[in-house]
Design an enzyme around this catalytic site. Structure first.
Site, short mmCIF file in Angstrom:
data_model
loop_
_atom_site.label_atom_id
_atom_site.label_comp_id
_atom_site.label_asym_id
_atom_site.label_seq_id
_atom_site.Cartn_x
_atom_site.Cartn_y
_atom_site.Cartn_z
CB THR A 298 35.65 63.92 41.81
OG1 THR A 298 35.47 64.71 42.98
CG2 THR A 298 36.72 62.88 42.07
CE1 TYR A 442 39.66 62.43 43.79
CE2 TYR A 442 41.38 63.22 45.24
CZ TYR A 442 40.81 63.17 44.00
OH TYR A 442 41.38 63.86 42.97
CD GLU A 443 34.22 64.88 46.89
OE1 GLU A 443 33.00 64.72 46.77
OE2 GLU A 443 34.72 65.71 47.66
N GLY A 444 33.90 59.46 47.66
CA GLY A 444 33.07 58.26 47.53
C GLY A 444 33.65 57.31 46.51
CD GLN A 449 30.24 58.52 43.82
OE1 GLN A 449 29.14 58.91 43.44
NE2 GLN A 449 31.01 59.21 44.64
#
Lengths: 602, 602
Positions: A298, A442-444, A449
């Site tokens: 990402t 997305y992906e956190g 993060q």
């Protein structure tokens, strides 16, 4: 129209000059295949494929996917391009030879992903997401599962998805409700609704393998009761051929701000046949084992957004004429000077360039560590694996959140360079902004993060991975004696001391008030990002000086690297000051306001 | 779905408590009509109209305008809403009574514009842009032109546009090519192509009056040879009825990132009949006379983006449950705590709030000055007019660029609070981002505003208007003795000293190298913006303390104001540090790179 050109020269600069991947490849399994000639050939081939096959589908793909009678159809040309991708063997570049792959280093596959992703992020998401499913099966699947699912996924004949999010929960996966009931024959009936499933359905492959988070009967509540299941779109016969359609269907596709060509599906599992992968109730832990490498994927979107927007903005700035230089006419015979004479336009372009090239340096360093992790895993060396996992674990939230935030900024500069024209679809600049927006989510999200970085990696980890990183920077600053580098080294040294002090100050405050962690987190992440990027820019400058000294290669290229580093240190790094001042503040100014006092509208 | 509620309480706080508009209104013509009851009534009516009529058309309007057979059709419901707007007399609120208007203060009309613009920016652009044409005619038209065009525009029966930009030039209007040839009867034939013409064509009114920049035969090159023309869509008969169609036609409408409901037209003038307005070759100067007030209009979009996005994000943050508070479970009986427990979510919400409310305070102060300018113009007091014009001139680039940059940031926070859902169209949060993007581009990009502020207003103006502003801040800091205010006053004083020093340092560097102006400009503008906003927040805090002391009104409301001011000073103002460090740097790091060294792709 943005015409993507793969920055092969810049990629080689990192691989050959800065990181010496040739030496690195000699230390990892499969690395001996990655000779300099082979790497060059692969990079050139990936560049052509990205430029000629994938990039032309970028703007047209913005029209989006079609959803008809429960089936998703990708935009025109996507299927044909994917056929070429499979024929080129691109999906299996870094998968193990014993499962039909080519066993090349992960870092090399990542260079390919960068090029494809920059040419057309939405297109690249289909094979990219499939890697997530492949990794899960490779890390946690049985031998039979690997043969049955991994091989066709690696071939590219099938694709995979990750089905995590549900309507009531995204980040907080402990709330997952999807159920898996044992059928008594080793299979399970999976029932539930998953949303935001990228590539959940499409017309690129004959089968789709879903990796699904679900709960077994009687499983503990929360994150400790979640297991992983393989749920194929078409059940697979023992001979590997496709059996009957499994009741896992796409209910609808989302209308989104961007990445229109990537299908984002609501997936309904209605007693769909599934197979447990990994241990019962350890689903989330299994996912975490490769979260770091998935997140590098990402983070590339940050680099991609900056690179593509820069490639769009630069020719426009060179071509478009508006006003005169403040220092006097540059092209007196022309109606006006080009945008390139204006310092602020240069500031925006150099910001994009510093993000794209600096971000790339961060990502390729992470890819190098991913190679080493992969090697340690192959050798079964758990201790070494964890060492690299720690090292990468510290960097990933920074890579993911900092680079995507900066990539988004860079995409916005691209619009700004075009003025009003940047707002018009035809030019393609605003599409980059719309596509980049998702990378922060997305992906956190950036917030998630940041908590991972400060809360888990730095504070819970008692600064261990931070210190590993700091030692590396320190080794570099000590080794760099060149007088021209002083301007960078001095600042870098001072920054690292500051960072350490802030760590302790935040830890101290957090020990009194846990809200300090959340309150400092995003500013801390951005601060960390700017300091990291300074290290990579200093490294690149040092390499460039070495090359100039030796009189090797394209001197103008190396000079531009040094000038970009100077720009970064003078015009971007100082932003860290503001973040530092804000992150160290007491949480009170965030937490004191009563919920009902945020608004007085009623 | 964002449900807009007009922040009437906050608007009244500014009008009554902070700025004492009732007293101010007694000093301007027409102000005696604006009694407290009248103002209340108007604000309530504008709130209802915005909430009930305009806001429901916001998301549906995103479908965009239709272009068919040379005609533009606005989205469903726009026409009916506009009919109500005209019937309500909203367009003529602040126009002169002698031309059929209501003669109310500009500042009051601006409160209406804020509400309508926040409810639905695209809808508000139609009547909003018309004000630009009206201002031009009012300031520079002959008595006959005012009767013929101004009156129906003020009634709302017709609408007006501003036709400036051409394909080859936007900012650099000296490149305008459109020609106007005299017909010998006092009229001109106007020929050329204009682009990006907002409301260039639509179905809301029977006639459209274009104000067009064009060149007379033999006019000097560049900006000194541009004149202004009135070009009606339908020629007007002597009795005011519509005559024949003028050959000014819409060639196409642009596909844009956002504000889809606002038509952005390519306008072709093909020997269209036009009438000179203002003196020959002084067209650009005429435009500049009201540029400041026009730009306040755009700055409202910054406030609007922040307000609407905040109104969308807050209920979601209160409702959505994810993870647990770092300090321990807040709702142990629920599956998770709400987003409101997370410090970083609060940081984003408070940032939106500080931008919306602080920006509003900046805008309403500017509106107050616009009232005074208007009064001076009515009295024919040129000296006084210029005094206020200077004062406003210093603030407008800050308002326009700083507030739209921050409004855009706020809109992005709104998406971020929603996580992945923010990217989905249905929720309406991403539309706010797409719509806000244009605010940084039109009416002069951020870069152009920054050059105007630093180059023209501050340096060319030899700090005069800066000093006027600084004196005001100084008077405030001296007068504010309350111990609780010390935390703000100390910082504010220190900041103002810093600002002055930076002014001189930049002036000195610019005297050696003109590129210093462009190189410092955007950071200087942002720096200035943060310092200005601090002043307005301190003022609001002081007012809130006064109210609490007197025990007047809603104490929770005033307490929240103070808490938001504290947030601003701790968590946003420090950003100015980074900008200061960057703006003072030598232009070298921007200017040294050769054009051909920006990229090595070929």
């Amino acid at each position: 129209m943005v015409q993507y050109k793969a920055p092969v020269k810049d990629i080689k600069f990192l691989m050959n000059d800065v990181y010496n991947f040739q030496k690195h490849y000699q230390t990892i399994p499969g690395g001996d295949e990655a000779t300099e000639e082979m790497v060059d050939m692969i990079l050139e081939a990936a560049a052509s494929f990205s430029e000629d096959v994938i990039a032309p589908l970028y703007q047209s793909g913005d029209e989006g996917c079609r959803f008809e009678n429960g089936n998703v159809y990708t935009p025109k040309g996507f299927k044909e391009a994917y056929k070429q991708y499979v024929e080129g063997g691109w999906q299996s570049m870094a998968t193990p030879v014993e499962y039909g792959g080519q066993g090349l280093p992960i870092s090399l596959a990542l260079a390919k992903s960068e090029m494809i992703g920059t040419a057309n992020w939405s297109w690249g998401m289909y094979p990219g997401l499939s890697l997530g499913a492949m990794n899960t099966i490779w890390m946690h699947g049985t031998e039979a599962q690997k043969r049955e699912y991994f091989v066709p996924l690696s071939d590219g004949r099938w694709m995979g998805t990750m089905c995590l999010t549900e309507p009531q929960c995204g980040t907080d996966l402990g709330q997952v409700k999807t159920k898996a009931e044992p059928n008594g024959d080793g299979s399970y009936n999976v029932t539930g609704t998953k949303i935001f499933i990228s590539s959940g359905d499409h017309d690129l492959t004959e089968n789709i393998i879903h990796i699904v988070l679900a709960r077994l009967p009687g499983a503990p509540e929360g994150t400790r009761g979640i297991s992983l299941f393989i749920v194929p779109k078409f059940n697979v016969n023992t001979d590997g051929s496709l059996g009957e359609r499994n009741p896992v269907t796409c209910g609808s596709i989302e209308e989104k701000m961007g990445i229109h060509a990537s299908s984002t599906c609501v997936m309904n599992f209605d007693s769909a046949k599934g197979y447990l992968i990994g241990p019962e109730n350890k689903g989330l832990m299994c996912m975490f084992t490769f979260m770091n490498t998935a997140r590098i994927g990402t983070s590339i979107q940050g680099v991609a957004s900056a690179e593509l927007s820069f490639q769009g903005a630069l020719p426009y700035a060179k071509d478009r004429r508006s006003m005169r230089a403040l220092t006097g006419k540059k092209d007196p015979d022309k109606v006006a000077d080009t945008l390139m004479v204006h310092p602020d336009v240069r500031r925006m372009l150099l910001t994009q360039k510093a993000i794209a090239e600096g971000g790339r340096a961060m990502v390729y360093n992470a890819a190098r560590i991913a190679d080493l992790m992969n090697a340690a895993h192959s050798k079964g060396d758990t201790e070494l694996y964890e060492k690299y996992d720690d090292e990468l674990g510290f960097l990933t939230p920074i890579l993911k959140a900092f680079l995507t935030e900066l990539g988004y900024e860079a995409a916005n500069h691209g619009v700004q360079v075009y003025g009003g024209h940047g707002f018009i679809k035809e030019w393609g600049m605003e599409q980059i902004v719309r596509d980049a927006q998702i990378s922060k989510l997305y992906e956190g999200t950036t917030g998630v993060q940041a908590l991972d970085l400060l809360g888990r990696k730095v504070l819970l980890g008692k600064f261990k991975s931070f210190n590993t990183y700091a030692d590396k920077v320190s080794a570099f600053t000590k080794a760099t004696k060149r007088p021209e580098m002083k301007k960078f080294i001095r600042t870098l040294k001072r920054s690292m001391i500051g960072w350490k002090i802030y760590n302790y100050r935040i830890a101290f405050k957090a020990s009194k008030n846990r809200d300090m962690v959340g309150s400092a987190s995003v500013d801390y992440l951005m601060y960390s990002g700017y300091l990291c990027l300074a290290y990579y820019w200093a490294m690149m400058a040092e390499t460039a000086y070495q090359k100039i000294e030796k009189g090797e290669g394209d001197l103008a290229f190396y000079k531009a690297k040094i000038q970009t580093a100077e720009f970064y240190f003078e015009r971007m790094l100082p932003r860290a000051k503001g973040h530092a001042k804000m992150m160290i503040k007491d949480p009170k100014s965030l937490m004191q306001m009563k919920e009902e006092d945020f608004s007085f509208l009623d």
